[in-house]
Design a protein around this motif. Structure first.
Motif, PDB file in Angstrom:
ATOM      1  N   SER A  31      68.670 -31.282 -36.343  1.00  0.00           N
ATOM      2  CA  SER A  31      67.897 -30.247 -37.019  1.00  0.00           C
ATOM      3  C   SER A  31      66.896 -30.911 -37.964  1.00  0.00           C
ATOM      4  O   SER A  31      67.003 -32.106 -38.270  1.00  0.00           O
ATOM      5  N   ALA A  32      65.940 -30.113 -38.405  1.00  0.00           N
ATOM      6  CA  ALA A  32      64.925 -30.594 -39.341  1.00  0.00           C
ATOM      7  C   ALA A  32      64.692 -29.512 -40.381  1.00  0.00           C
ATOM      8  O   ALA A  32      64.797 -28.314 -40.100  1.00  0.00           O
ATOM      9  N   LEU A  33      64.384 -29.955 -41.593  1.00  0.00           N
ATOM     10  CA  LEU A  33      64.129 -29.038 -42.689  1.00  0.00           C
ATOM     11  C   LEU A  33      62.620 -28.988 -42.931  1.00  0.00           C
ATOM     12  O   LEU A  33      61.986 -30.016 -43.159  1.00  0.00           O
ATOM     13  N   VAL A  34      62.052 -27.801 -42.862  1.00  0.00           N
ATOM     14  CA  VAL A  34      60.619 -27.614 -43.087  1.00  0.00           C
ATOM     15  C   VAL A  34      60.468 -26.896 -44.421  1.00  0.00           C
ATOM     16  O   VAL A  34      60.980 -25.789 -44.616  1.00  0.00           O
ATOM     17  N   LEU A  35      59.765 -27.557 -45.323  1.00  0.00           N
ATOM     18  CA  LEU A  35      59.571 -27.026 -46.671  1.00  0.00           C
ATOM     19  C   LEU A  35      58.123 -26.590 -46.853  1.00  0.00           C
ATOM     20  O   LEU A  35      57.191 -27.330 -46.478  1.00  0.00           O
ATOM     21  N   ALA A  36      57.970 -25.414 -47.427  1.00  0.00           N
ATOM     22  CA  ALA A  36      56.632 -24.902 -47.735  1.00  0.00           C
ATOM     23  C   ALA A  36      56.385 -25.089 -49.227  1.00  0.00           C
ATOM     24  O   ALA A  36      56.970 -24.368 -50.050  1.00  0.00           O
ATOM     25  N   PRO A  37      55.555 -26.045 -49.631  1.00  0.00           N
ATOM     26  CA  PRO A  37      55.286 -26.269 -51.064  1.00  0.00           C
ATOM     27  C   PRO A  37      54.404 -25.147 -51.626  1.00  0.00           C
ATOM     28  O   PRO A  37      53.771 -24.395 -50.894  1.00  0.00           O
ATOM     29  N   ARG A  38      54.408 -25.072 -52.905  1.00  0.00           N
ATOM     30  CA  ARG A  38      53.583 -24.041 -53.535  1.00  0.00           C
ATOM     31  C   ARG A  38      52.098 -24.368 -53.372  1.00  0.00           C
ATOM     32  O   ARG A  38      51.260 -23.481 -53.368  1.00  0.00           O
ATOM     33  N   LYS A  39      51.799 -25.622 -53.174  1.00  0.00           N
ATOM     34  CA  LYS A  39      50.450 -26.047 -52.894  1.00  0.00           C
ATOM     35  C   LYS A  39      50.493 -27.155 -51.846  1.00  0.00           C
ATOM     36  O   LYS A  39      51.313 -28.055 -51.946  1.00  0.00           O
ATOM     37  N   GLY A  40      49.640 -27.073 -50.854  1.00  0.00           N
ATOM     38  CA  GLY A  40      49.583 -28.128 -49.850  1.00  0.00           C
ATOM     39  C   GLY A  40      50.175 -27.723 -48.512  1.00  0.00           C
ATOM     40  O   GLY A  40      50.526 -26.564 -48.259  1.00  0.00           O
ATOM     41  N   ASP A  41      50.295 -28.707 -47.629  1.00  0.00           N
ATOM     42  CA  ASP A  41      50.765 -28.484 -46.258  1.00  0.00           C
ATOM     43  C   ASP A  41      52.286 -28.484 -46.181  1.00  0.00           C
ATOM     44  O   ASP A  41      52.978 -28.949 -47.089  1.00  0.00           O
ATOM     45  N   LEU A  42      52.783 -28.007 -45.056  1.00  0.00           N
ATOM     46  CA  LEU A  42      54.228 -27.994 -44.801  1.00  0.00           C
ATOM     47  C   LEU A  42      54.746 -29.421 -44.739  1.00  0.00           C
ATOM     48  O   LEU A  42      54.076 -30.328 -44.217  1.00  0.00           O
ATOM     49  N   LEU A  43      55.973 -29.591 -45.202  1.00  0.00           N
ATOM     50  CA  LEU A  43      56.618 -30.900 -45.213  1.00  0.00           C
ATOM     51  C   LEU A  43      57.862 -30.844 -44.329  1.00  0.00           C
ATOM     52  O   LEU A  43      58.700 -29.951 -44.462  1.00  0.00           O
TER      53      LEU A  43
END
Length: 314
Positions: A31-43
């Motif tokens: 699995s992979a964790l995709v984080l949406a920052p408050r500013k910038g691109d998905l991590l």
């Protein structure tokens, strides 16, 4: 194990500004964790990688994406060369998420639905070149056309195969009709072979006997009488032609030979089945005796002279 579809986003949740007791942790294998920052691109964070700023409110949303490989089956109807007919197909393939961030960004929650239209468009470009009766050729061509297709940036594909299927009820019905046609064809061939053996053995008389068995004596009598009537009509017409031309200058032996042959046909046994229907015809041993004894009997055809066989040779 084959599946019809699956949702690659296994879990999705919002994150608070501060995580004092629930810090973000790296995902488990597969699995992979995709984080949406408050500013910038998905991590994207994969198994074993560290998460930057896990204790602070840097991220507003998190998604856990399944990156394992799945074996899927897609049911895709395809058009044949004639738009009135189609090829129902089963497309089997192995797929896995290649870019978890792309999956989240595009909101793909149903892998089969995401693959359906591109695959259908690709396969129809091939299936429309084949008639409905060329199922096996079409199946090979379709499988070959997708053999090198590997998907896109979000999803990777491999081992794609296309199977053109026929409805089970249609298979049973068509199989039943096929067996009925085969059975009827064999029966027709058996009847034809029997009739051919009968005709080779007994000739036209065997055929008359068969008609008598099916339709009765009257039908057989009419056939024999008709054959004899036609034969005598042809012979009498030929005799009249000979009589009309007898005054012409010709070799005497030629005319006498032709006259004798025609007279023998007129006065002798008929070529009709069973010798015709004349009651005066000779049969069996009587016919054999008549061949050995010279005869001066008058002709049975009115107007023929009483001629001996010896006279025709003089």
């Amino acid at each position: 194990m084959e599946e019809y579809t699956y949702n690659p986003i296994a879990k999705s949740w919002s994150l608070p500004l501060v995580l004092p007791r629930m810090p973000l942790r790296p995902p488990a294998p597969g699995s992979a964790l995709v984080l949406a920052p408050r500013k910038g691109d998905l991590l994207t964070i994969r198994n074993g990688e560290a998460i930057p700023d896990a204790w602070y409110g840097t991220y507003r949303h998190a998604c856990l994406v399944d990156t394992t490989e799945h074996r899927l089956v897609l049911q895709i109807p395809l058009l044949s060369q004639d738009p009135a007919f189609g090829f129902p197909s089963l497309v089997r393939l192995n797929c896995r998420v290649a870019n978890p961030a792309e999956i989240v960004a595009r909101g793909i929650g149903d892998v089969s639905a995401a693959l359906y239209l591109p695959l259908q468009r690709m396969l129809r470009q091939v299936s429309r070149n084949y008639d409905i009766g060329e199922l096996h050729l079409a199946e090979d061509a379709l499988s070959e056309s997708v053999r090198v297709f590997t998907g896109d940036a979000a999803i990777r594909l491999r081992n794609i195969t296309v199977e053109l299927v026929v409805d089970s009820d249609e298979v049973l019905a068509s199989g039943r009709r096929y067996r009925e046609i085969e059975r009827e064809t064999r029966l027709i061939e058996m009847r034809r072979e029997r009739h051919l053996r009968m005709l080779r053995k007994d000739g036209a008389e065997g055929l008359v006997a068969e008609i008598m068995e099916r339709e009765g004596p009257r039908a057989a009598y009419d056939i024999i009488a008709g054959a004899e009537r036609e034969e005598r009509g042809e012979l009498l017409a030929a005799w009249n032609k000979m009589v009309e031309g007898s005054s012409e200058e010709r070799e005497s032996w030629e005319f006498l030979q032709a006259e004798r042959a025609l007279r023998d046909r007129l006065t002798g046994e008929s070529a009709a089945p069973f010798g015709g229907i004349r009651s005066s015809r000779l049969r069996g041993s009587l016919a054999a005796d008549a061949e050995r004894v010279p005869s001066r009997a008058p002709s049975r055809v009115r107007g023929l002279p009483q001629t001996r066989a010896e006279d025709a040779d003089e």
